[in-house]
Design a protein around this motif. Structure first.
Motif, mmCIF file in Angstrom:
data_model
loop_
_atom_site.group_PDB
_atom_site.id
_atom_site.type_symbol
_atom_site.label_atom_id
_atom_site.label_comp_id
_atom_site.label_asym_id
_atom_site.label_seq_id
_atom_site.Cartn_x
_atom_site.Cartn_y
_atom_site.Cartn_z
ATOM 1 N N UNK A 1 12.992 -12.503 -9.895
ATOM 2 C CA UNK A 1 13.059 -13.954 -9.711
ATOM 3 C C UNK A 1 12.044 -14.460 -8.690
ATOM 4 N N UNK A 2 11.500 -13.573 -7.874
ATOM 5 C CA UNK A 2 10.493 -13.971 -6.894
ATOM 6 C C UNK A 2 9.124 -14.209 -7.538
ATOM 7 N N UNK A 3 8.942 -13.754 -8.773
ATOM 8 C CA UNK A 3 7.644 -13.908 -9.422
ATOM 9 C C UNK A 3 6.555 -13.145 -8.690
ATOM 10 N N UNK A 4 6.658 -11.810 -8.598
ATOM 11 C CA UNK A 4 5.700 -11.031 -7.802
ATOM 12 C C UNK A 4 4.312 -10.992 -8.427
ATOM 13 N N UNK A 5 3.334 -10.619 -7.631
ATOM 14 C CA UNK A 5 1.953 -10.452 -8.084
ATOM 15 C C UNK A 5 1.843 -9.048 -8.696
ATOM 16 N N UNK A 6 1.904 -8.978 -10.025
ATOM 17 C CA UNK A 6 1.946 -7.684 -10.689
ATOM 18 C C UNK A 6 0.645 -6.902 -10.508
ATOM 19 N N UNK A 7 -0.478 -7.618 -10.422
ATOM 20 C CA UNK A 7 -1.765 -6.930 -10.213
ATOM 21 C C UNK A 7 -1.785 -6.236 -8.855
ATOM 22 N N UNK A 8 -1.273 -6.922 -7.825
ATOM 23 C CA UNK A 8 -1.212 -6.318 -6.490
ATOM 24 C C UNK A 8 -0.246 -5.140 -6.472
ATOM 25 N N UNK A 9 0.840 -5.266 -7.222
ATOM 26 C CA UNK A 9 1.802 -4.162 -7.305
ATOM 27 C C UNK A 9 1.151 -2.946 -7.948
ATOM 28 N N UNK A 10 0.378 -3.177 -9.002
ATOM 29 C CA UNK A 10 -0.304 -2.067 -9.673
ATOM 30 C C UNK A 10 -1.262 -1.349 -8.720
ATOM 31 N N UNK A 11 -1.956 -2.121 -7.871
ATOM 32 C CA UNK A 11 -2.874 -1.505 -6.911
ATOM 33 C C UNK A 11 -2.130 -0.675 -5.877
ATOM 34 N N UNK A 12 -0.861 -1.012 -5.656
ATOM 35 C CA UNK A 12 -0.066 -0.265 -4.680
ATOM 36 C C UNK A 12 0.250 1.152 -5.114
ATOM 37 N N UNK B 1 0.810 -1.223 0.000
ATOM 38 C CA UNK B 1 0.000 0.000 0.000
ATOM 39 C C UNK B 1 0.839 1.266 0.000
ATOM 40 N N UNK B 2 2.137 1.149 0.278
ATOM 41 C CA UNK B 2 2.988 2.341 0.301
ATOM 42 C C UNK B 2 3.856 2.464 -0.948
ATOM 43 N N UNK B 3 3.617 1.631 -1.970
ATOM 44 C CA UNK B 3 4.419 1.723 -3.189
ATOM 45 C C UNK B 3 4.310 3.099 -3.836
ATOM 46 N N UNK B 4 3.105 3.644 -3.836
ATOM 47 C CA UNK B 4 2.914 4.948 -4.470
ATOM 48 C C UNK B 4 3.755 6.031 -3.800
ATOM 49 N N UNK B 5 4.028 5.840 -2.515
ATOM 50 C CA UNK B 5 4.799 6.835 -1.774
ATOM 51 C C UNK B 5 6.239 6.907 -2.289
#
Length: 415
Positions: free
Chosen positions: A168-179, A41-45
């Motif tokens: 390499x961790x294979x992140x959840x890109x959709x969740x990242x976008x919501x961040x 939730x703080x990615x945008x910051x």
């Protein structure tokens, strides 16, 4: 004989120094802890912080290129001599937690490689002190060119290893976008402030003016070059900060801060094997040591500039002095290398949050003064005035940090 054009490295070197100094303890540990506490939730910051810091640093550079004076000199000569004493008090208040945070972070990195005792906290203290003294020696006796090369090597290692870890961790890109949708976590105002305060540096941003002076940059023709190197630096900073938050959101960080680097490296090992663990620890060390080295080299500039002002130095005379050779510079270098080590006894989690919150309160002051100084035609000239977009970002940054800062203080006292 034709004048030789500057190399690509020369052009982007100050931006690399900004990135290498601004990331490390501020980004790697604070962002990891923030990711673990409040998730993505703080990615945008991080992105917002990088844009704001770019605007602040570009304004700082524009002031110096327009007036041939540092920002501190501009404050004193145009806003009044009283501000130098306020700044000195804040500089010391900032130096203590940031120095402790960086030494502690280097202690964590050293502990991950070579435990010197069965007590992880004792190992952290030993390694932290050793890194602090090494930083002192490199800054005190090394050249500025050596400093540039060491910082560039460290940031190269840390950027590649941390970003590779995320991929390499294979992140959840959709969740990242919501961040990237702006929001204030219900219980994370202080962490939000810490992330935005840590990404790209705070008080250390003022060092950019001294670094471009080392390269002899003056006049309007260098504004474009400064914008290029700052863009390179803050793109790297933003990508690095986002990557660290993503890593932090995937692990459960324990209360034992001295084992934080090992926890993060173990996550890498689960993805690519033991070699990945070693690579990540190397990147972690590069991040925190480059930050320590950059702060040890840069904060003494500010104290030396303060001492020059106290001695009655007049506008236009500062260029005649090599601040790194002054007694004020060397005294403050000795101070930051020793006194903040008492914070090695403080838990990593507490010192990192204190560092982020204390540092972030510098940003409203910087935004406000750039709004005043860079909008005065008589001070900077028509070619260096703020664009409306600069003013808009500076106003938004000032309002945001005032709001989140107050909310963070209320949250901390309520706990």
């Amino acid at each position: 004989m034709a004048r030789r054009s500057p190399s690509v490295f020369t052009i982007i070197a100050p931006g690399i120094l900004v990135a290498a100094t601004g990331v490390g303890a501020g980004d790697l540990l604070t962002a990891t802890l923030a990711g673990s506490e409040v998730g993505l939730a703080v990615l945008w910051a991080v992105l917002a912080g990088a844009i704001l810091k770019w605007t602040l640093n570009e304004g700082l550079a524009r002031w110096q290129l327009a007036t041939d004076s540092t920002l501190l000199e501009g404050w004193v000569w145009n806003l009044g001599g009283w501000i130098q004493w306020v700044f000195l008090a804040y500089l010391i208040l900032f130096t203590l937690p940031v120095g402790g945070a960086l030494a502690s972070a280097c202690g964590v990195a050293g502990s991950a490689f070579i435990p010197l005792s069965d007590d992880p906290d004792r190992t952290k203290i030993i390694w932290g002190a050793m890194h602090s003294f090494a930083g002192y020696a490199l800054v005190r006796y090394g050249s500025f060119r050596l400093f540039e090369l060491l910082m560039s090597a460290c940031i190269g290692v840390m950027f590649v290893t941390v970003v590779l870890t995320v991929l390499l961790m294979g992140p959840d890109w959709a969740a990242i976008a919501r961040g990237f949708i702006p929001s204030v976590p219900a219980t994370g105002s202080a962490w939000l402030l810490g992330v935005m305060g840590g990404v790209g540096g705070t008080v250390t941003m003022m060092s950019y003016g001294y670094w471009i002076r080392e390269q002899g940059r003056r006049g309007r023709e260098n504004v474009r070059i400064c914008r290029i190197d700052l863009t390179v630096g803050y793109v790297m900073t933003a990508l690095f900060g986002m990557a660290v938050i993503i890593i932090g959101s995937r692990i459960d960080v324990s209360n034992q801060g001295a084992t934080l680097a090992i926890e993060m490296a173990d996550e890498m090992a689960q993805v690519v094997g033991d070699w990945g663990r070693t690579a990540f620890l190397l990147g972690f060390w590069g991040a925190v040591f480059s930050s320590l080295l950059g702060v040890w080299q840069s904060l003494p500039y500010l104290f030396a500039d303060f001492m020059g002002l106290r001695s009655g130095m007049k506008p236009g005379r500062h260029q005649e002095h090599d601040l790194r050779k002054t007694k004020g510079y060397r005294a403050y270098l000795a101070f930051i290398s020793t006194v903040p080590l008492v914070f090695l006894l403080t838990p990593v989690r507490s010192i990192q949050l204190a560092f982020g919150v204390v540092a972030a309160f510098f940003l409203p002051l910087l935004a406000l003064t750039l709004l005043i100084m860079n909008n005065r035609r008589g001070w900077v000239g028509p070619g260096f005035l703020n664009h409306w977009s600069h003013n808009a970002i500076l106003v938004l940054g000032f309002v945001f940090f005032a709001y989140v800062g107050i909310a963070g203080i209320i949250e901390r006292f309520a706990q």
